[in-house]
Design a protein around this motif. Structure first.
Motif, PDB file in Angstrom:
ATOM      1  N   LEU A 129      42.166  25.695 -12.881  1.00 39.03           N
ATOM      2  CA  LEU A 129      40.854  26.215 -12.106  1.00 39.03           C
ATOM      3  C   LEU A 129      41.168  27.555 -11.597  1.00 39.03           C
ATOM      4  CD1 LEU A 129      40.100  23.247 -10.014  1.00 39.03           C
ATOM      5  CD2 LEU A 129      38.997  23.915 -11.918  1.00 39.03           C
ATOM      6  N   GLN A 130      42.587  28.117 -11.785  1.00 32.46           N
ATOM      7  CA  GLN A 130      42.737  29.412 -11.259  1.00 32.46           C
ATOM      8  C   GLN A 130      42.607  30.612 -12.411  1.00 32.46           C
ATOM      9  OE1 GLN A 130      46.939  29.914  -9.932  1.00 32.46           O
ATOM     10  NE2 GLN A 130      46.490  30.660  -8.260  1.00 32.46           N
ATOM     11  N   ASP A 131      42.315  31.746 -11.792  1.00 31.22           N
ATOM     12  CA  ASP A 131      42.374  32.786 -12.980  1.00 31.22           C
ATOM     13  C   ASP A 131      43.741  33.582 -13.204  1.00 31.22           C
ATOM     14  OD1 ASP A 131      41.227  35.178 -14.650  1.00 31.22           O
ATOM     15  OD2 ASP A 131      41.377  36.358 -13.084  1.00 31.22           O
ATOM     16  N   THR A 132      44.356  33.509 -14.301  1.00 35.35           N
ATOM     17  CA  THR A 132      45.883  33.857 -14.149  1.00 35.35           C
ATOM     18  C   THR A 132      46.029  35.054 -13.826  1.00 35.35           C
ATOM     19  OG1 THR A 132      45.496  34.244 -16.834  1.00 35.35           O
ATOM     20  CG2 THR A 132      46.544  32.116 -15.758  1.00 35.35           C
ATOM     21  N   GLY A 137      39.880  32.022  -8.169  1.00 36.66           N
ATOM     22  CA  GLY A 137      39.336  30.719  -9.015  1.00 36.66           C
ATOM     23  C   GLY A 137      38.779  31.317 -10.247  1.00 36.66           C
ATOM     24  N   ASN A 138      38.569  30.600 -11.239  1.00 35.68           N
ATOM     25  CA  ASN A 138      38.277  30.880 -12.403  1.00 35.68           C
ATOM     26  C   ASN A 138      36.754  30.453 -12.836  1.00 35.68           C
ATOM     27  OD1 ASN A 138      38.537  28.321 -13.292  1.00 35.68           O
ATOM     28  ND2 ASN A 138      40.150  28.789 -14.736  1.00 35.68           N
ATOM     29  N   ARG A 139      36.190  30.809 -13.852  1.00 34.61           N
ATOM     30  CA  ARG A 139      35.056  30.254 -14.339  1.00 34.61           C
ATOM     31  C   ARG A 139      34.636  28.783 -14.113  1.00 34.61           C
ATOM     32  NH1 ARG A 139      30.916  32.475 -19.008  1.00 34.61           N
ATOM     33  NH2 ARG A 139      28.991  31.187 -18.525  1.00 34.61           N
ATOM     34  N   LEU A 140      35.709  27.985 -14.389  1.00 34.63           N
ATOM     35  CA  LEU A 140      35.562  26.470 -14.475  1.00 34.63           C
ATOM     36  C   LEU A 140      35.595  26.147 -13.046  1.00 34.63           C
ATOM     37  CD1 LEU A 140      35.625  24.058 -16.055  1.00 34.63           C
ATOM     38  CD2 LEU A 140      38.023  23.815 -15.974  1.00 34.63           C
ATOM     39  N   ALA A 141      36.259  26.861 -12.013  1.00 35.18           N
ATOM     40  CA  ALA A 141      36.275  26.480 -10.617  1.00 35.18           C
ATOM     41  C   ALA A 141      34.922  26.839 -10.072  1.00 35.18           C
ATOM     42  CB  ALA A 141      37.396  27.450 -10.056  1.00 35.18           C
ATOM     43  N   TYR A 142      34.395  28.070 -10.578  1.00 36.28           N
ATOM     44  CA  TYR A 142      33.025  28.591 -10.120  1.00 36.28           C
ATOM     45  C   TYR A 142      31.954  27.298 -10.614  1.00 36.28           C
ATOM     46  CZ  TYR A 142      28.574  30.516 -10.773  1.00 36.28           C
ATOM     47  OH  TYR A 142      27.185  30.980 -10.776  1.00 36.28           O
ATOM     48  N   GLU A 143      32.055  26.786 -11.795  1.00 36.22           N
ATOM     49  CA  GLU A 143      31.091  25.885 -12.160  1.00 36.22           C
ATOM     50  C   GLU A 143      31.178  24.703 -11.449  1.00 36.22           C
ATOM     51  OE1 GLU A 143      28.968  26.702 -14.722  1.00 36.22           O
ATOM     52  OE2 GLU A 143      29.839  27.849 -15.938  1.00 36.22           O
ATOM     53  N   GLU A 144      32.344  24.492 -11.139  1.00 39.38           N
ATOM     54  CA  GLU A 144      32.648  23.006 -10.329  1.00 39.38           C
ATOM     55  C   GLU A 144      32.239  23.111  -8.919  1.00 39.38           C
ATOM     56  OE1 GLU A 144      36.485  21.333  -9.791  1.00 39.38           O
ATOM     57  OE2 GLU A 144      36.425  20.592 -11.825  1.00 39.38           O
ATOM     58  N   ARG A 145      32.098  24.367  -8.429  1.00 42.76           N
ATOM     59  CA  ARG A 145      31.864  24.729  -7.000  1.00 42.76           C
ATOM     60  C   ARG A 145      30.219  24.752  -6.807  1.00 42.76           C
ATOM     61  NH1 ARG A 145      34.936  26.120  -2.289  1.00 42.76           N
ATOM     62  NH2 ARG A 145      33.366  26.246  -0.670  1.00 42.76           N
ATOM     63  N   LEU A 146      29.872  25.382  -7.919  1.00 41.61           N
ATOM     64  CA  LEU A 146      28.461  25.720  -7.908  1.00 41.61           C
ATOM     65  C   LEU A 146      27.716  24.266  -7.751  1.00 41.61           C
ATOM     66  CD1 LEU A 146      25.908  27.306  -8.180  1.00 41.61           C
ATOM     67  CD2 LEU A 146      26.118  27.324 -10.540  1.00 41.61           C
TER      68      LEU A 146
END
Ligand SMILES: Nc1nc2c(ncn2[C@@H]2O[C@H](COP(=O)(O)OP(=O)(O)OP(=O)(O)O)[C@@H](O)[C@H]2O)c(=O)[nH]1
Length: 288
Positions: A129-132, A137-146
């Motif tokens: 879930l982290q942008d290296t 957070g990365n895009r996946l983390a954003y989708e989850e949180r949204l």
């Protein structure tokens, strides 16, 4: 000592005594004299060696049979079982103890391995879930949180505002100063964005030079105020890499979730607001 063990000891003693008598009698008969002095008790019964030996053997068998029968009666086992038990019980106990000890050791090892794997899993999940590049957070983390925030907004109706940020003329930074400088700018912007938000807010790198923010509990006016402060912060900062010292600006589009919205429709509106900021000359924030 257990009963079968006592019986066995008695049996062995009488057998030994009988054998000693037989051996002593036979030796006396063959040599006509005494071969050893150590068996003093036997010397005195030498003339009766053979009959005493026979009596001793009969006595020993009778004693052991009687003892075993008594023990068998008390314990309810067969003769064979009782004899086997005398020999096998200690060995079985030791085997069982060893098996239990081994199983306990294995369980402890499995427990430790489980904890280790859980830690690895947590780390892998966090990485996923982290942008290296920037560490946020990365895009996946954003989708989850949204999805989470959208469900909460639907359920409780508290305000929820979405912001999309886009670095101005980022392509020029890359082209003019190289990708390494571009990366420095991305990391610096991520830090500045994350620094100003509450712990209940959320920021992620959406991709390229674009970032997204979710501010639960903030209406559009409060969110616009915060966005403008952040924008100003960034415009006043300098991004450094070796001998380069660069000013960078950023544009923002924001929107508040409205009745009938889906995550996608809110995102599309925030994106339109961002486009307007770019059209208005960049380095500004627009609400839609
Ligand atoms: N250094 C670096 N560059 C990236 C990364 N991801 C995307 N980019 C670059 O970001 C640039 C985005 O450029 P554009 O979409 O044209 O946007 P812009 O130049 O910021 O223009 P405006 O948004 O209109 O102000 C492209 O050159 C991409 O190669 C990255 O991880 N590191």
């Amino acid at each position: 000592m257990k009963t079968p063990n006592m019986i066995r000891l008695l049996e062995m003693s009488i057998h030994a005594f009988a054998l000693a008598v037989v051996w002593r009698g036979a030796s006396a008969m063959m040599t006509g004299g005494v071969s050893t002095e150590s068996l003093g008790i036997i010397q005195s019964i030498e003339p009766f060696a053979i009959p005493v030996a026979i009596l001793a053997i009969i006595g020993s068998v009778a004693a052991s049979q009687l003892g075993l029968r008594r023990w068998r009666k008390a314990s309810g086992g067969s003769h064979r079982e009782s004899v086997e038990l005398v020999h096998e019980t200690p060995r079985l106990d030791q085997q069982h103890e060893k098996i239990i000890k081994d199983l306990r050791k294995k369980l402890t090892e499995l427990d430790q391995e489980n904890s280790r794997l859980n830690l690895v899993l947590q780390e892998k999940n966090a990485c996923l879930l982290q942008d290296t590049l920037t560490g946020i957070g990365n895009r996946l983390a954003y989708e989850e949180r949204l999805q989470q925030e959208f469900r909460r907004w639907n359920r409780f109706g508290n305000p929820l505002t979405m912001l999309i940020w886009d670095i101005d003329h980022f392509k020029q930074i890359n082209d003019q100063y190289g990708h390494a400088m571009g990366d420095v700018v991305l990391r610096g912007i991520a830090k500045l964005l994350a620094r100003r938000i509450r712990s209940t807010d959320f920021v992620a790198r959406f991709g390229g030079e674009e970032f997204v923010m979710l501010l639960p509990g903030a209406d559009a006016e409060a969110a616009l105020q915060l966005a403008d402060q952040i924008r100003l912060d960034i415009a006043e900062s300098r991004f450094e890499n070796t001998d380069i010292n660069l000013p960078v600006t950023i544009s923002c589009g924001l929107t508040r979730f409205q009745a009938g919205d889906s995550p996608q429709s809110a995102f599309a509106r925030a994106d339109r607001a961002l486009y307007q900021s770019k059209q208005a000359g960049r380095n500004c924030c627009t609400t839609c």
